[in-house]
Scaffold this active site. Structure first.
Site, PDB file in Angstrom:
ATOM      1  N   LYS A  78       0.840  -1.193   0.000  1.00 10.52           N
ATOM      2  CA  LYS A  78       0.000   0.000   0.000  1.00 10.52           C
ATOM      3  C   LYS A  78       0.878   1.248   0.000  1.00 10.52           C
ATOM      4  O   LYS A  78       1.922   1.281   0.676  1.00 10.52           O
ATOM      5  CB  LYS A  78      -0.883  -0.044   1.250  1.00 10.52           C
ATOM      6  N   SER A 152      -9.226   1.193   3.463  1.00 11.72           N
ATOM      7  CA  SER A 152      -8.493   2.067   2.583  1.00 11.72           C
ATOM      8  C   SER A 152      -7.503   1.320   1.700  1.00 11.72           C
ATOM      9  O   SER A 152      -6.969   1.878   0.737  1.00 11.72           O
ATOM     10  CB  SER A 152      -7.755   3.132   3.407  1.00 11.72           C
ATOM     11  N   SER A 176      -9.380  -1.518   7.468  1.00 12.44           N
ATOM     12  CA  SER A 176      -8.857  -1.405   6.110  1.00 12.44           C
ATOM     13  C   SER A 176      -8.104  -2.635   5.633  1.00 12.44           C
ATOM     14  O   SER A 176      -7.851  -2.771   4.434  1.00 12.44           O
ATOM     15  CB  SER A 176      -7.940  -0.179   6.006  1.00 12.44           C
TER      16      SER A 176
END
Length: 428
Positions: A78, A152, A176
């Site tokens: 990420k 996210s 997330s």
């Protein structure tokens, strides 16, 4: 019927027998990347020459494969996690910087022989559970139908679900590392706080942040966790994995805590409710027994995350940048962050005291049960539906995940069969 092997095991066997080389894997990755990024998965990728050089480097040490548990395994991280040679954006181009050091959790994976492919899209500053809060494009679930991918860590989840990489790293503060797994039919593992170092991770809510792992199955998640965990001396939040918790348990000895379905809200999604009931029935057959538990205290703890002063903690890192560059933030991200200004120190201590009471209740719960079984999501939404009510529907997605980090629990999302319709994925 022979048991299926995990994707990581399959890849390792292919390398060991010579049916595949690391160069083969890298060329496959490059071919896919060349096909475009319609799903908006990637923010940056490793240069072709560097990927081929990594393949060659690993091929040169193929005689050491037994000492490299992730030899030749492609993965993604990420884009709020630092990797030298690639920018860290946290989903905000104006915030981007070039890190001088690779995050220790990523370095451990590279040292184990993994191949980094690139950095993935996310809800800006890891604030959101939808995958639609990014200037780099909204990420859609692999199930299609305009469904959100969840956030996210949206790009990280889709990269695994689409087969672009074998595993990926995300982060998890409110869910997330689990909501995107549920919305894409894969495994999402979120360990307890500090087990995976957050050094080199852009903080969202620093006291709660966790690095998470996405894989195709639970075995692979455990393998990656085994490599990635470890105390980082310069991380004040880092802690070791307690040795007594590493011992495997026979499922037949486990006691499950299960909230009755009537005490859970599926927001009118009967398909998700049915899948939860069927999933509970399936796991119940493999364990010692189940005990009905009251979910209210857990959900109350979760409500503290966005309806309490922890939303103000998000300003601890970003307040200066937010005041200097409010235009750099998406409107919904800015709204969430600025809502933290309404809390004062008295609010914070009141919330801490209540959380302590709820945590004591949870600690007593473990005297009666070993594992809690809850849905990861009660329902899902399309990108258009999220756009209509971006904040309220984001809270719906986090209903059954937000309490976990506040109570410092570990959690894993696992696929739960086929939903009644493709538009409503189901995961416990």
């Amino acid at each position: 019927m022979a048991a299926q092997t995990s994707p990581l095991t399959d890849l390792r066997q292919a390398y060991t027998t010579g049916r595949r080389t690391t160069a083969d894997t890298v060329e496959q990755v490059l071919t896919e990347l060349a096909g475009g990024d319609d799903r908006h998965v990637w923010i940056s990728t490793v240069a072709e020459a560097d990927l081929r050089a990594r393949a060659a480097q690993l091929h040169g040490v193929r005689d050491r494969i037994d000492r490299l548990p992730l030899y030749g395994v492609p993965f993604a991280v990420k884009d709020n996690i630092d990797v030298t040679g690639l920018p860290t954006t946290a989903g905000c181009p104006e915030y981007a910087y070039r890190p001088e050091r690779t995050a220790p959790v990523v370095a451990r994976l590279l040292d184990a022989g993994a191949i980094l492919v690139g950095k993935t899209n996310l809800d800006q500053f890891a604030t959101g559970l939808t995958g639609s809060r990014s200037p780099y494009g909204s990420v859609e679930s692999v199930l299609g139908g305009g469904l959100v991918a969840g956030g996210s860590s949206s790009g990280s989840a889709v990269a695994v679900a689409a087969g672009s990489v074998a595993f990926s790293l995300g982060t998890d503060t409110a869910g997330s590392g689990r909501v995107p797994a549920a919305l894409n039919g894969i495994v999402g593992l979120k360990p307890t706080r500090g087990l995976l170092s957050t050094t080199g991770v852009v903080p969202a809510c620093r006291s709660l942040d966790c690095v998470s792992i996405f894989t195709a199955d639970v075995t692979d998640a455990a393998t990656v966790l085994g490599v990635a965990h470890g105390v980082c001396p310069d991380d004040p939040w880092s802690r070791p994995l307690p040795a007594h918790l590493v011992e495997p348990r026979d499922p037949a000895t486990l006691r499950l805590g299960v909230p009755p379905a009537g005490q859970l809200d599926f927001f009118g999604d009967s398909g998700q409710a049915d899948r939860y009931t069927l999933g509970v029935a399936e796991v119940t057959r493999a364990v010692a027994g189940t005990l009905p538990i009251e979910p209210g205290p857990l959900l109350e703890a979760g409500d503290l995350l966005y309806q309490g002063p922890w939303v103000a903690e998000r300003l601890a890192t970003l307040d200066e940048f937010l005041r200097a560059r409010p235009d750099a933030f998406l409107p919904v991200t800015r709204t969430v962050l600025e809502s933290g200004r309404r809390f004062d120190a008295v609010d914070t201590f009141r919330a801490l005291h209540r959380l302590r009471e709820l945590r004591a209740w949870t600690d007593r719960l473990w005297d009666r049960v070993d594992v809690l079984v809850l849905p990861t999501i009660g329902t899902t939404f399309t990108l258009a539906e999220i756009a209509e009510e971006p904040i309220a529907r984001n809270l719906v997605l986090g209903r059954y995940t937000q309490f976990v980090n506040l109570l410092d629990l570990a959690a894993v999302t696992i696929p739960n069969g086929s939903p009644r319709t493709a538009a409503r994925p189901a995961s416990p």
